[in-house]
Design a protein around this motif. Structure first.
Motif, PDB file in Angstrom:
ATOM      1  N   ASP A  88       0.814  -1.222   0.000  1.00 43.86           N
ATOM      2  CA  ASP A  88       0.000   0.000   0.000  1.00 43.86           C
ATOM      3  C   ASP A  88       0.842   1.264   0.000  1.00 43.86           C
ATOM      4  OD1 ASP A  88      -3.036  -0.721   0.341  1.00 43.86           O
ATOM      5  OD2 ASP A  88      -1.946  -2.121   1.618  1.00 43.86           O
ATOM      6  N   ASP A  89       1.952   1.256   0.724  1.00 47.85           N
ATOM      7  CA  ASP A  89       2.799   2.454   0.758  1.00 47.85           C
ATOM      8  C   ASP A  89       3.298   2.811  -0.642  1.00 47.85           C
ATOM      9  OD1 ASP A  89       2.465   2.643   3.467  1.00 47.85           O
ATOM     10  OD2 ASP A  89       4.393   1.736   3.995  1.00 47.85           O
ATOM     11  N   ALA A  90       3.655   1.795  -1.412  1.00 55.94           N
ATOM     12  CA  ALA A  90       4.126   2.041  -2.777  1.00 55.94           C
ATOM     13  C   ALA A  90       2.990   2.553  -3.660  1.00 55.94           C
ATOM     14  CB  ALA A  90       4.714   0.763  -3.369  1.00 55.94           C
ATOM     15  N   LEU A  91       1.798   2.028  -3.463  1.00 55.20           N
ATOM     16  CA  LEU A  91       0.655   2.471  -4.264  1.00 55.20           C
ATOM     17  C   LEU A  91       0.286   3.907  -3.929  1.00 55.20           C
ATOM     18  CD1 LEU A  91      -1.531  -0.773  -4.060  1.00 55.20           C
ATOM     19  CD2 LEU A  91       0.030  -0.075  -5.887  1.00 55.20           C
ATOM     20  N   VAL A  92       0.344   4.254  -2.643  1.00 57.06           N
ATOM     21  CA  VAL A  92       0.098   5.645  -2.245  1.00 57.06           C
ATOM     22  C   VAL A  92       1.135   6.569  -2.885  1.00 57.06           C
ATOM     23  CG1 VAL A  92       0.173   7.256  -0.296  1.00 57.06           C
ATOM     24  CG2 VAL A  92      -1.071   5.088  -0.086  1.00 57.06           C
ATOM     25  N   TRP A  93       2.382   6.140  -2.893  1.00 60.24           N
ATOM     26  CA  TRP A  93       3.450   6.943  -3.484  1.00 60.24           C
ATOM     27  C   TRP A  93       3.213   7.151  -4.978  1.00 60.24           C
ATOM     28  CZ3 TRP A  93       7.252   5.883  -7.197  1.00 60.24           C
ATOM     29  CH2 TRP A  93       8.270   6.832  -7.304  1.00 60.24           C
ATOM     30  N   LEU A  94       2.791   6.098  -5.670  1.00 56.74           N
ATOM     31  CA  LEU A  94       2.537   6.216  -7.105  1.00 56.74           C
ATOM     32  C   LEU A  94       1.385   7.184  -7.380  1.00 56.74           C
ATOM     33  CD1 LEU A  94       2.921   2.486  -8.192  1.00 56.74           C
ATOM     34  CD2 LEU A  94       4.399   4.391  -8.873  1.00 56.74           C
ATOM     35  N   ASP A  95       0.317   7.102  -6.576  1.00 57.83           N
ATOM     36  CA  ASP A  95      -0.786   8.050  -6.732  1.00 57.83           C
ATOM     37  C   ASP A  95      -0.298   9.481  -6.520  1.00 57.83           C
ATOM     38  OD1 ASP A  95      -2.693   6.212  -7.369  1.00 57.83           O
ATOM     39  OD2 ASP A  95      -3.832   6.370  -5.509  1.00 57.83           O
ATOM     40  N   THR A  96       0.512   9.666  -5.476  1.00 56.64           N
ATOM     41  CA  THR A  96       1.015  10.997  -5.157  1.00 56.64           C
ATOM     42  C   THR A  96       1.900  11.537  -6.270  1.00 56.64           C
ATOM     43  OG1 THR A  96       0.958  10.467  -2.797  1.00 56.64           O
ATOM     44  CG2 THR A  96       2.293  12.351  -3.465  1.00 56.64           C
ATOM     45  N   MET A  97       2.769  10.686  -6.812  1.00 62.15           N
ATOM     46  CA  MET A  97       3.650  11.105  -7.890  1.00 62.15           C
ATOM     47  C   MET A  97       2.866  11.507  -9.137  1.00 62.15           C
ATOM     48  SD  MET A  97       6.732  11.164  -6.843  1.00 62.15           S
ATOM     49  CE  MET A  97       7.634  11.257  -8.394  1.00 62.15           C
ATOM     50  N   ALA A  98       1.694  10.877  -9.331  1.00 61.78           N
ATOM     51  CA  ALA A  98       0.848  11.210 -10.483  1.00 61.78           C
ATOM     52  C   ALA A  98      -0.050  12.414 -10.207  1.00 61.78           C
ATOM     53  CB  ALA A  98       0.003   9.998 -10.872  1.00 61.78           C
ATOM     54  N   GLY A  99       0.050  12.968  -9.002  1.00 59.37           N
ATOM     55  CA  GLY A  99      -0.760  14.128  -8.653  1.00 59.37           C
ATOM     56  C   GLY A  99      -2.193  13.776  -8.314  1.00 59.37           C
ATOM     57  N   LEU A 100      -2.443  12.531  -7.919  1.00 61.93           N
ATOM     58  CA  LEU A 100      -3.794  12.070  -7.618  1.00 61.93           C
ATOM     59  C   LEU A 100      -3.991  12.020  -6.102  1.00 61.93           C
ATOM     60  CD1 LEU A 100      -3.881   9.179 -10.241  1.00 61.93           C
ATOM     61  CD2 LEU A 100      -4.970  11.431 -10.434  1.00 61.93           C
ATOM     62  N   ASP A 101      -4.960  12.778  -5.626  1.00 63.61           N
ATOM     63  CA  ASP A 101      -5.206  12.927  -4.183  1.00 63.61           C
ATOM     64  C   ASP A 101      -6.421  12.098  -3.797  1.00 63.61           C
ATOM     65  OD1 ASP A 101      -5.799  13.770  -1.595  1.00 63.61           O
ATOM     66  OD2 ASP A 101      -5.178  15.834  -1.972  1.00 63.61           O
ATOM     67  N   TRP A 102      -6.181  10.884  -3.297  1.00 63.75           N
ATOM     68  CA  TRP A 102      -7.303   9.993  -2.975  1.00 63.75           C
ATOM     69  C   TRP A 102      -8.180  10.538  -1.848  1.00 63.75           C
ATOM     70  CZ3 TRP A 102      -9.543   7.291   0.928  1.00 63.75           C
ATOM     71  CH2 TRP A 102     -10.482   6.312   0.564  1.00 63.75           C
ATOM     72  N   PRO A 103      -7.618  11.021  -0.728  1.00 63.15           N
ATOM     73  CA  PRO A 103      -8.487  11.552   0.327  1.00 63.15           C
ATOM     74  C   PRO A 103      -9.382  12.687  -0.158  1.00 63.15           C
ATOM     75  CG  PRO A 103      -6.293  11.189   1.198  1.00 63.15           C
ATOM     76  CD  PRO A 103      -6.203  11.007  -0.293  1.00 63.15           C
ATOM     77  N   ALA A 104      -8.844  13.567  -1.002  1.00 60.62           N
ATOM     78  CA  ALA A 104      -9.655  14.671  -1.525  1.00 60.62           C
ATOM     79  C   ALA A 104     -10.785  14.140  -2.398  1.00 60.62           C
ATOM     80  CB  ALA A 104      -8.778  15.637  -2.326  1.00 60.62           C
ATOM     81  N   TYR A 105     -10.494  13.116  -3.196  1.00 67.47           N
ATOM     82  CA  TYR A 105     -11.535  12.531  -4.048  1.00 67.47           C
ATOM     83  C   TYR A 105     -12.612  11.867  -3.201  1.00 67.47           C
ATOM     84  CZ  TYR A 105     -13.746   9.970  -7.850  1.00 67.47           C
ATOM     85  OH  TYR A 105     -14.668   9.476  -8.752  1.00 67.47           O
ATOM     86  N   CYS A 106     -12.179  11.186  -2.135  1.00 70.79           N
ATOM     87  CA  CYS A 106     -13.136  10.544  -1.235  1.00 70.79           C
ATOM     88  C   CYS A 106     -14.077  11.581  -0.623  1.00 70.79           C
ATOM     89  CB  CYS A 106     -12.379   9.787  -0.138  1.00 70.79           C
ATOM     90  SG  CYS A 106     -13.439   8.883   1.007  1.00 70.79           S
ATOM     91  N   ARG A 107     -13.514  12.710  -0.197  1.00 69.82           N
ATOM     92  CA  ARG A 107     -14.346  13.768   0.373  1.00 69.82           C
ATOM     93  C   ARG A 107     -15.299  14.338  -0.672  1.00 69.82           C
ATOM     94  NH1 ARG A 107      -9.326  15.049   2.826  1.00 69.82           N
ATOM     95  NH2 ARG A 107      -8.903  16.638   1.242  1.00 69.82           N
ATOM     96  N   PHE A 108     -14.831  14.475  -1.903  1.00 68.58           N
ATOM     97  CA  PHE A 108     -15.682  14.980  -2.985  1.00 68.58           C
ATOM     98  C   PHE A 108     -16.880  14.067  -3.216  1.00 68.58           C
ATOM     99  CE2 PHE A 108     -16.655  14.369  -7.530  1.00 68.58           C
ATOM    100  CZ  PHE A 108     -17.319  15.570  -7.763  1.00 68.58           C
ATOM    101  N   ILE A 109     -16.634  12.760  -3.271  1.00 69.71           N
ATOM    102  CA  ILE A 109     -17.735  11.817  -3.476  1.00 69.71           C
ATOM    103  C   ILE A 109     -18.744  11.908  -2.342  1.00 69.71           C
ATOM    104  CG2 ILE A 109     -18.339   9.358  -3.563  1.00 69.71           C
ATOM    105  CD1 ILE A 109     -17.148  10.361  -6.149  1.00 69.71           C
ATOM    106  N   GLN A 110     -18.266  12.072  -1.136  1.00 66.97           N
ATOM    107  CA  GLN A 110     -19.164  12.171   0.010  1.00 66.97           C
ATOM    108  C   GLN A 110     -20.021  13.427  -0.049  1.00 66.97           C
ATOM    109  OE1 GLN A 110     -16.388  11.897   3.243  1.00 66.97           O
ATOM    110  NE2 GLN A 110     -16.388   9.650   3.266  1.00 66.97           N
ATOM    111  N   THR A 111     -19.486  14.509  -0.622  1.00 66.48           N
ATOM    112  CA  THR A 111     -20.250  15.758  -0.699  1.00 66.48           C
ATOM    113  C   THR A 111     -21.379  15.692  -1.718  1.00 66.48           C
ATOM    114  OG1 THR A 111     -18.742  16.712  -2.354  1.00 66.48           O
ATOM    115  CG2 THR A 111     -18.246  17.119  -0.018  1.00 66.48           C
ATOM    116  N   LEU A 112     -21.412  14.652  -2.535  1.00 63.07           N
ATOM    117  CA  LEU A 112     -22.471  14.536  -3.545  1.00 63.07           C
ATOM    118  C   LEU A 112     -23.833  14.292  -2.917  1.00 63.07           C
ATOM    119  CD1 LEU A 112     -20.664  12.366  -6.267  1.00 63.07           C
ATOM    120  CD2 LEU A 112     -20.995  14.846  -6.233  1.00 63.07           C
ATOM    121  N   GLY A 113     -23.834  13.794  -1.687  1.00 67.33           N
ATOM    122  CA  GLY A 113     -25.102  13.556  -1.010  1.00 67.33           C
ATOM    123  C   GLY A 113     -25.451  12.087  -0.888  1.00 67.33           C
TER     124      GLY A 113
END
Length: 288
Positions: A88-113
């Motif tokens: 998981d640490d490596a996968l998180v690093w790869l997402d970060t290197m690609a500029g992909l913010d998973w926690p922010a996306y999770c919060r966005f989905i939750q704001t949809l209602g």
């Protein structure tokens, strides 16, 4: 060829059970095997009686999908016992290197209602139903080449997902970021138990998906889009449904974004291999 591949996985399962000494719960195994065997029996009747080769072929293909689910699940539980370290640490690093913010996306989905989230959750759970529905549609409308490609690519990708998932096991994005999953990542304790060899006997009724990288839900959605591409009315609906499903995969499958990229790459490889090996030059199922 498809049956040979499924049978090969089954033989490896038996060998794995013998080597590891892991037991199978016989009741649930027989229950799950009765479905593809029953479908094959009905298919054989329709073929032998000459009533409908189309029905026979469709039921045989659906039987293959059910059989793949059985042998693939067993293989997943056996292979993950090699206890490779979680990545998981490596996968998180790869997402970060690609500029992909998973926690922010999770919060966005939750704001949809509530209702959009409920819809995404239901869509995520619809993959198996979609597989069976599309398989029967292709079979009953005489699109046999498309059906063969769909099932064949499912076998290839399922095998790839199980192997890669055992070599590079992960517990998912919710666990990696320490964010409450709301039940979406309920599979984590099962992955940990199976990884540590503490699931014995294997009970088909209680088995769950153990692979987060690559994302098999991504594979399923993309294969369904490929299988129905260009089919009037059906194709656009499948695209829309699975585009929405894919939007919910990171949250409702607790997948890192790179999990989805891995699933997409595996899908592309499987389709390319199938058409390269089994489809005549200058022809492919989407032209039929």
């Amino acid at each position: 060829m498809v049956w040979l591949m499924i049978g090969g996985i089954g033989v490896l399962d038996v060998a794995g059970l013998v080597v590891t000494g892991v037991r199978m719960a016989p009741g649930s195994l027989l229950l799950y095997l009765s479905v593809p065997l029953g479908l094959l029996g009905i298919a054989a009747f329709y073929r032998a009686s000459g009533r409908s080769r189309r029905i026979a072929g469709t039921l045989a293909a659906v039987a293959q999908l059910f059989a793949l689910g059985v042998v693939g699940s067993i293989a997943s539980y056996l292979l993950i016992r090699i206890e490779r370290p979680f990545v998981d640490d490596a996968l998180v690093w790869l997402d970060t290197m690609a500029g992909l913010d998973w926690p922010a996306y999770c919060r966005f989905i939750q704001t949809l209602g509530i209702w959009p989230n409920r819809g995404l959750e239901l869509l995520y759970a619809s993959s198996v139903v979609q597989i069976m529905a599309v398989a029967m549609l292709l079979g009953f409308t005489a699109r046999s080449a498309r059906l063969a490609e769909l099932v064949g690519c499912f076998v290839v990708t399922a095998g790839g997902v199980v192997v890669v998932g055992a070599l590079l096991p992960a517990l998912g994005a919710h666990h990696a970021y320490g964010i409450a999953d709301g039940g979406e990542a309920a599979f984590v304790p099962e992955i940990i138990a199976a990884h540590g060899g503490r699931v014995d006997p294997l009970d088909m009724v209680r088995m769950t998906g153990l692979v987060t990288f690559p994302s098999f839900h991504t594979v399923i959605s993309l294969l369904l889009i490929v299988a129905t591409w260009g089919i009037r009315w059906v194709g656009p609906v499948v695209i829309l449904v699975n585009a929405a499903l894919l939007a919910g995969v990171p949250v409702y499958g607790s997948h890192h974004f790179v999990d989805m990229l891995g699933g997409a790459a595996l899908t592309a490889l499987a389709v390319w291999l199938w058409r390269r090996l089994f489809v005549a030059p200058r022809r492919h199922p989407c032209t039929e």
